[in-house]
Design an enzyme around this catalytic site. Structure first.
Site, PDB file in Angstrom:
ATOM      1  N   LYS A 299       1.077  -1.371  -0.176  1.00  0.00           N
ATOM      2  CA  LYS A 299      -0.174  -0.282   0.034  1.00  0.00           C
ATOM      3  C   LYS A 299       0.995   1.285  -0.057  1.00  0.00           C
ATOM      4  O   LYS A 299       1.797   0.943   0.349  1.00  0.00           O
ATOM      5  CB  LYS A 299      -0.909   0.242   1.432  1.00  0.00           C
ATOM      6  CG  LYS A 299      -0.075  -0.193   2.814  1.00  0.00           C
ATOM      7  CD  LYS A 299      -1.558  -0.192   3.837  1.00  0.00           C
ATOM      8  CE  LYS A 299      -0.384  -0.037   5.032  1.00  0.00           C
ATOM      9  NZ  LYS A 299      -1.368  -0.369   6.047  1.00  0.00           N
TER      10      LYS A 299
ATOM     11  N   TYR B 121      17.634  30.188   3.782  1.00  0.00           N
ATOM     12  CA  TYR B 121      16.694  31.242   4.310  1.00  0.00           C
ATOM     13  C   TYR B 121      16.466  31.197   5.611  1.00  0.00           C
ATOM     14  O   TYR B 121      17.361  30.268   6.490  1.00  0.00           O
ATOM     15  CB  TYR B 121      15.204  30.722   4.566  1.00  0.00           C
ATOM     16  CG  TYR B 121      14.780  30.530   2.911  1.00  0.00           C
ATOM     17  CD1 TYR B 121      14.000  31.557   2.314  1.00  0.00           C
ATOM     18  CD2 TYR B 121      14.516  29.052   1.924  1.00  0.00           C
ATOM     19  CE1 TYR B 121      13.526  31.640   1.225  1.00  0.00           C
ATOM     20  CE2 TYR B 121      13.991  29.059   0.680  1.00  0.00           C
ATOM     21  CZ  TYR B 121      13.517  30.369   0.038  1.00  0.00           C
ATOM     22  OH  TYR B 121      12.697  30.294  -0.924  1.00  0.00           O
TER      23      TYR B 121
HETATM   24  C1  LIG Z   1      -0.024  -1.184   6.577  1.00  0.00           C
HETATM   25  C2  LIG Z   1      -0.875  -2.455   7.617  1.00  0.00           C
HETATM   26  C3  LIG Z   1      -0.380  -3.996   7.576  1.00  0.00           C
HETATM   27  C4  LIG Z   1       0.947  -3.417   7.610  1.00  0.00           C
HETATM   28  O1  LIG Z   1       1.208  -3.902   9.279  1.00  0.00           O
HETATM   29  P1  LIG Z   1       3.338  -4.214   8.910  1.00  0.00           P
HETATM   30  O2  LIG Z   1       3.651  -2.957  10.430  1.00  0.00           O
HETATM   31  O3  LIG Z   1       4.047  -2.406   8.455  1.00  0.00           O
HETATM   32  O4  LIG Z   1       3.748  -4.970   9.002  1.00  0.00           O
HETATM   33  C5  LIG Z   1      -1.413  -4.927   7.802  1.00  0.00           C
HETATM   34  N1  LIG Z   1      -2.620  -5.133   7.571  1.00  0.00           N
HETATM   35  C6  LIG Z   1      -3.136  -3.660   7.711  1.00  0.00           C
HETATM   36  C7  LIG Z   1      -4.676  -4.115   7.928  1.00  0.00           C
HETATM   37  C8  LIG Z   1      -2.875  -2.511   7.386  1.00  0.00           C
HETATM   38  O5  LIG Z   1      -3.205  -2.000   7.278  1.00  0.00           O
END
Ligand SMILES: *Cc1c(COP(=O)(O)O)cnc(C)c1O
Length: 339
Positions: A33, A247
């Site tokens: 994601k 800056y």
């Molecule tokens: C982001 C997410 C994960 C992964 O979590 P990590 O801590 O990065 O391994 C797993 N399950 C769900 C539902 C998530 O939103």
């Protein structure tokens, strides 16, 4: 040009470690994601697939479509399709069941204690009935832990809640004569803190990319950062005493320093340092003054310098976690795979 380098060896090393903990690549879904945690979805997906992992988790339909040819199974965490699709879609609330098109593959997210999204264990029966009535295909049931990274009994409490939910769903499955259901709950921290993986597979995100924000008392697995961020030199100058850089003129020269400007700035997703605290880059190079939108200055004349090597170190300086540093990196930066 500034760029992100993706270390394929480090990625495969992490995947080896993850798969051996999970009991095989078929027991791992890579969480891709948010542009593969900032690493670049189109760069990471084929590498993960080449390694042999055939399951992926993404945030929305658009991400799923961009990587569909690489995976046999893709779970979409937060989107509702307009028409039936070959991907699985999470159901995050009971009301949303009506919005999924008939024949859609769905996975029920159960709120076992995080109270962020998902269906209460008390409503599972009603949810399954609604899913069946609506003509959706219940492919999975899953949950997410709120404290898998901390030493506390909360992890076990949520696991127990999920075990009870599974029992309930299994009896409903018999009642409605539904096919097998996938059960999954572990994220990276849960996988690395547990002796063995419970459920059909783990949804592994941050560990793929080389990090864990897990209490060190659980041990520190040998994961390697996959991404590094590099900046290229735009110009250099030698400063006279009391000349000030950038800056607000926050950095003041003693005289004789060589300062160069590099082509990465906060528009590329790195945080803006106000130049008041001394920020050292991975190779010990000091940033001079404030970070600008498209550039920063540093006490160096190297053609290329590393800006982020270990996202945890960069995160610590800004009071945040590796996840945030990584996902903020601009999708417009060039990604290069190095062997
Ligand atoms: C982001 C997410 C994960 C992964 O979590 P990590 O801590 O990065 O391994 C797993 N399950 C769900 C539902 C998530 O939103």
């Amino acid at each position: 040009m500034g760029c992100i380098k993706i270390d394929k060896k480090a990625l495969f090393h992490n995947l080896d470690l993850i798969c051996s903990r999970a009991g095989g690549s078929h027991r791992v879904a890579a969480v891709l994601k948010d542009n593969a945690y900032g690493h670049g979805l189109e760069v990471i997906a084929p590498l993960i697939s080449d390694f042999g992992i055939k399951k992926a988790v993404v945030r929305n339909l658009q991400e799923a479509e961009r990587i569909e040819r690489f995976f046999e199974y893709i779970l979409v965490l937060a989107d509702i399709p307009k028409k039936t699709s070959k991907f699985s879609f999470a159901i995050n609330s009971i009301e949303s069941i009506e919005s999924f098109p008939k024949g859609c593959f769905v996975e029920l997210k159960v709120d076992t204690g995080m109270h962020r999204s998902g269906i209460s264990p008390l409503e599972v029966e009603r949810a399954v009935e609604k899913i069946v009535k609506r003509g959706l295909i219940l492919k999975g049931v899953f949950t997410h832990f709120r404290s898998a990274d901390e030493i506390s009994p909360e992890f076990f409490w949520q696991k127990r809640n999920f075990d009870e939910t599974i029992k309930k769903v299994e009896s409903l499955r018999q009642e409605f004569s539904l096919p097998d259901i996938l059960y999954h709950s572990y994220n990276s921290s849960a996988l690395f803190r547990s002796e063995n993986l419970q459920g059909d597979f783990a949804r592994v995100g941050i560990a793929v990319y080389g990090y864990l924000e897990l209490d060190p008392l659980f041990g520190e697995p040998d994961l390697k950062p996959v991404l590094s961020l590099w900046a290229s030199r735009i110009s250099s100058r030698t400063l006279k005493p009391k000349e000030r850089v950038g800056y607000g003129g926050v950095f003041e020269a003693k005289g004789g320093e060589t300062v160069s400007t590099y082509d990465i700035g906060y528009a590329d997703g790195i945080f803006r340092s106000d130049g008041k605290r001394r920020l050292l880059l991975p190779e010990g190079v000091e940033i001079a003054g404030r970070i600008s939108m498209d550039s920063f200055s540093a006490l160096s004349d190297a053609e290329e310098i590393c800006v982020i090597k270990d996202a945890r170190e960069f995160a610590r300086f800004f009071g945040t976690i590796s996840y945030e540093v990584l996902v903020k990196l601009s999708p417009f930066l060039k990604r290069r795979v190095v062997q």
